[in-house]
Design a protein around this motif. Sequence first.
Motif, PDB file in Angstrom:
ATOM      1  N   LEU A 199       0.853  -1.091  -0.125  1.00 12.91           N
ATOM      2  CA  LEU A 199       0.043  -0.053  -0.184  1.00 12.91           C
ATOM      3  C   LEU A 199       0.844   1.316   0.152  1.00 12.91           C
ATOM      4  CD1 LEU A 199      -2.873   0.670   0.234  1.00 12.91           C
ATOM      5  CD2 LEU A 199      -2.709   0.852   2.614  1.00 12.91           C
ATOM      6  N   LEU A 200       0.853   2.143  -1.132  1.00 12.51           N
ATOM      7  CA  LEU A 200       1.731   3.049  -1.343  1.00 12.51           C
ATOM      8  C   LEU A 200       1.130   4.423  -0.920  1.00 12.51           C
ATOM      9  CD1 LEU A 200       3.324   2.124  -4.567  1.00 12.51           C
ATOM     10  CD2 LEU A 200       3.942   1.604  -2.407  1.00 12.51           C
ATOM     11  N   SER A 201       1.895   5.335  -0.460  1.00 18.06           N
ATOM     12  CA  SER A 201       1.327   6.689   0.020  1.00 18.06           C
ATOM     13  C   SER A 201       0.958   7.377  -1.451  1.00 18.06           C
ATOM     14  CB  SER A 201       2.342   7.585   0.810  1.00 18.06           C
ATOM     15  OG  SER A 201       3.688   7.643  -0.038  1.00 18.06           O
ATOM     16  N   ALA A 202       0.047   8.554  -1.089  1.00 16.62           N
ATOM     17  CA  ALA A 202      -0.031   9.633  -2.012  1.00 16.62           C
ATOM     18  C   ALA A 202       1.073  10.144  -2.692  1.00 16.62           C
ATOM     19  CB  ALA A 202      -0.862  10.819  -1.477  1.00 16.62           C
ATOM     20  N   ARG A 260       4.510   7.060  -9.086  1.00 14.23           N
ATOM     21  CA  ARG A 260       4.206   5.802  -9.757  1.00 14.23           C
ATOM     22  C   ARG A 260       3.326   5.935 -11.076  1.00 14.23           C
ATOM     23  NH1 ARG A 260       6.397   1.341  -6.439  1.00 14.23           N
ATOM     24  NH2 ARG A 260       5.691  -0.184  -8.245  1.00 14.23           N
ATOM     25  N   THR A 261       2.195   6.662 -10.835  1.00 12.12           N
ATOM     26  CA  THR A 261       1.337   6.940 -11.948  1.00 12.12           C
ATOM     27  C   THR A 261       1.713   8.079 -12.755  1.00 12.12           C
ATOM     28  OG1 THR A 261      -0.139   8.385 -10.549  1.00 12.12           O
ATOM     29  CG2 THR A 261      -0.412   5.991 -10.235  1.00 12.12           C
ATOM     30  N   GLY A 262       2.398   9.076 -12.160  1.00 14.07           N
ATOM     31  CA  GLY A 262       2.501  10.403 -13.024  1.00 14.07           C
ATOM     32  C   GLY A 262       1.246  11.393 -12.498  1.00 14.07           C
ATOM     33  N   SER A 263       0.251  11.095 -11.844  1.00  9.58           N
ATOM     34  CA  SER A 263      -1.093  11.725 -11.696  1.00  9.58           C
ATOM     35  C   SER A 263      -1.059  12.060 -10.274  1.00  9.58           C
ATOM     36  CB  SER A 263      -2.071  10.921 -12.042  1.00  9.58           C
ATOM     37  OG  SER A 263      -3.324  11.711 -12.058  1.00  9.58           O
ATOM     38  N   ALA A 264      -1.849  13.239 -10.102  1.00  8.63           N
ATOM     39  CA  ALA A 264      -1.779  13.830  -8.383  1.00  8.63           C
ATOM     40  C   ALA A 264      -3.500  13.429  -8.179  1.00  8.63           C
ATOM     41  CB  ALA A 264      -1.532  15.141  -8.422  1.00  8.63           C
ATOM     42  N   ALA A 265      -4.118  12.593  -8.952  1.00 14.59           N
ATOM     43  CA  ALA A 265      -5.391  12.435  -8.660  1.00 14.59           C
ATOM     44  C   ALA A 265      -6.032  11.434  -7.648  1.00 14.59           C
ATOM     45  CB  ALA A 265      -6.110  11.888 -10.138  1.00 14.59           C
ATOM     46  N   PHE A 266      -4.800  10.458  -6.984  1.00 16.12           N
ATOM     47  CA  PHE A 266      -5.248   9.644  -6.223  1.00 16.12           C
ATOM     48  C   PHE A 266      -4.444   9.676  -4.738  1.00 16.12           C
ATOM     49  CE2 PHE A 266      -4.930   8.012 -10.576  1.00 16.12           C
ATOM     50  CZ  PHE A 266      -6.392   7.474 -10.649  1.00 16.12           C
ATOM     51  N   GLY A 267      -5.203   9.355  -3.986  1.00 17.24           N
ATOM     52  CA  GLY A 267      -4.546   9.065  -2.476  1.00 17.24           C
ATOM     53  C   GLY A 267      -3.921   8.232  -1.925  1.00 17.24           C
ATOM     54  N   VAL A 312       4.056   9.769 -17.708  1.00 16.49           N
ATOM     55  CA  VAL A 312       2.822   8.943 -17.791  1.00 16.49           C
ATOM     56  C   VAL A 312       3.068   7.624 -17.446  1.00 16.49           C
ATOM     57  CG1 VAL A 312       0.661   7.963 -18.564  1.00 16.49           C
ATOM     58  CG2 VAL A 312       1.373  10.540 -18.976  1.00 16.49           C
ATOM     59  N   LEU A 313       2.718   7.121 -16.209  1.00 18.80           N
ATOM     60  CA  LEU A 313       3.136   5.655 -15.790  1.00 18.80           C
ATOM     61  C   LEU A 313       4.619   5.204 -16.383  1.00 18.80           C
ATOM     62  CD1 LEU A 313      -0.225   4.008 -16.796  1.00 18.80           C
ATOM     63  CD2 LEU A 313       0.540   4.336 -14.557  1.00 18.80           C
ATOM     64  N   PRO A 314       5.605   5.918 -15.607  1.00 13.95           N
ATOM     65  CA  PRO A 314       6.887   5.582 -15.844  1.00 13.95           C
ATOM     66  C   PRO A 314       7.263   4.102 -15.872  1.00 13.95           C
ATOM     67  CG  PRO A 314       6.949   6.945 -14.033  1.00 13.95           C
ATOM     68  CD  PRO A 314       5.500   6.920 -14.411  1.00 13.95           C
ATOM     69  N   PRO A 320      -3.350  16.231 -17.130  1.00 11.08           N
ATOM     70  CA  PRO A 320      -3.443  17.564 -17.717  1.00 11.08           C
ATOM     71  C   PRO A 320      -2.539  17.544 -19.026  1.00 11.08           C
ATOM     72  CG  PRO A 320      -3.660  17.875 -15.310  1.00 11.08           C
ATOM     73  CD  PRO A 320      -3.023  16.558 -15.517  1.00 11.08           C
ATOM     74  N   GLN A 321      -1.528  17.231 -19.042  1.00 11.91           N
ATOM     75  CA  GLN A 321      -0.538  17.367 -20.113  1.00 11.91           C
ATOM     76  C   GLN A 321      -1.015  16.520 -21.376  1.00 11.91           C
ATOM     77  OE1 GLN A 321      -0.088  15.477 -17.396  1.00 11.91           O
ATOM     78  NE2 GLN A 321       1.478  14.006 -17.677  1.00 11.91           N
ATOM     79  N   LEU A 322      -2.137  15.704 -21.163  1.00 14.21           N
ATOM     80  CA  LEU A 322      -2.741  15.026 -22.315  1.00 14.21           C
ATOM     81  C   LEU A 322      -3.981  15.428 -22.829  1.00 14.21           C
ATOM     82  CD1 LEU A 322      -2.060  11.139 -21.200  1.00 14.21           C
ATOM     83  CD2 LEU A 322      -0.505  12.738 -22.369  1.00 14.21           C
ATOM     84  N   ALA A 323      -4.380  16.490 -22.166  1.00 16.96           N
ATOM     85  CA  ALA A 323      -5.815  16.937 -22.518  1.00 16.96           C
ATOM     86  C   ALA A 323      -6.071  17.344 -23.724  1.00 16.96           C
ATOM     87  CB  ALA A 323      -6.007  18.481 -21.758  1.00 16.96           C
TER      88      ALA A 323
END
Length: 423
Positions: A154-157, A163-170, A270-272, A324-327
């Motif tokens: 279980l990984l922190s925010a 890991r994801t390249g996104s700030a959308a997840f907790g 994105v998802l490196p 956002p960079q893929l919008a």
Amino acid sequence: MSDHNQSLWLNTCRELVEPSVSTGDITVDLAVIGGGYTGCSAALTAAKAGASVCLLEAHDIGHGGSGRNVGLANAGLWLPPVEIRAHLGDMVGDRLVDLLAAAPSEVFSLIDQHGIDCEPVRNGTLHCAHSAAGLRDLQVRHAQLSAAGAPVELLSAELTAQRTGSAAFGGVLFDPRAGTIQPLAYVRGLARAGVEAGALVSTQDPVQSMQQMDGIWVLKTARRTVRAKWVIQATNAYHCDLTALAPAYVPVYYFQYATAPLSDNLRASVLPGDEGCWDTDLIMTSFRMDQEGRFIIGAMGDLDQAGGGIHKRWIKRKLAQLYPQLADQPLVEGWHGRIAMTSDHIPKITQIGPNALSVHGFSGRGIGPGTVFGRLVAQSLLQDDPSLLPVPAVPEYQEKWIGLRRAYFETGAALTHFVKARF
């Protein structure tokens, strides 16, 4: 009008399987109906064991859900281990949990063994917390999976963002056992390996009738009669004809869109680690990269229904929210597939007659479980040993209110996406 049956996977598949049956009647040990993960795994298993096998597919190999899959080769089912045991009891539940924990290893081993050209990446998967409630769900799953011996983290925010390249997840639940594949190429690779092992494969050849005569099953198509001692029906959510033997399930549609290959700069953001992902939302979103650098994002919904336009508008907004960079990236591919959902989200094996079993109901988890179930059902029939089955066979299985529940899922997805596409 777009053909939402034409998936990205169909356009990028490098695995070819040539039908190995021309004309004429056939007598074999095992007849397999359906060329998806379960059917192709069963045919390969039986052929490698020395049995004569004929696989009959109504369309092309992987035409159904296997060729429209997200491509996440996950361990287990949607249900956490405690719920699986609650439905099946401790003995059967523990065995199923253990079997499916090892499912990704079985998938990637088959890929290696048979040289299946399906873009395999075994860097794990990330189950992403979309909310505080989602994070609590992941904490429960982490505790249960860890207690069952799974090497999950279980990984922190902060680590999640890295890991994801996104700030959308907790937070995320990372499962290193899992990975991603090109799902159509995998199933066609299984079929090709089956042919190489001696199995007969006939495509565009739907079974129109099936009955047992003097201890032998007689299957008729428009092109041939197939006689077999054993039968496996593995049609899942794409059952054709044979209405009396149609599996009972709630049809749920899942759609996906893909971008064109991203530039190197965008790709690096994105998802490196190339993990496959899905979130904890009730109307789930999945996302991943393919080998050519396309970003693929999907969710529940039928693109051919009235809500199809709503789903596409929502998915573009969702893409911009996550990255956002893929919008501004156009979505150049769109397809959908049908999932066979069961009420308890556990696959079913039905005894449709003497020496004949039907398998269905993977509820969106077809790659690993389908591979495992196909192998074990074939071994069970060939060895006349029901104890080999991953779950006990039942004489029949029924679902209630199928039409209403199908409408409920699609309407719920469309309404959710309509609201979230606007705000």
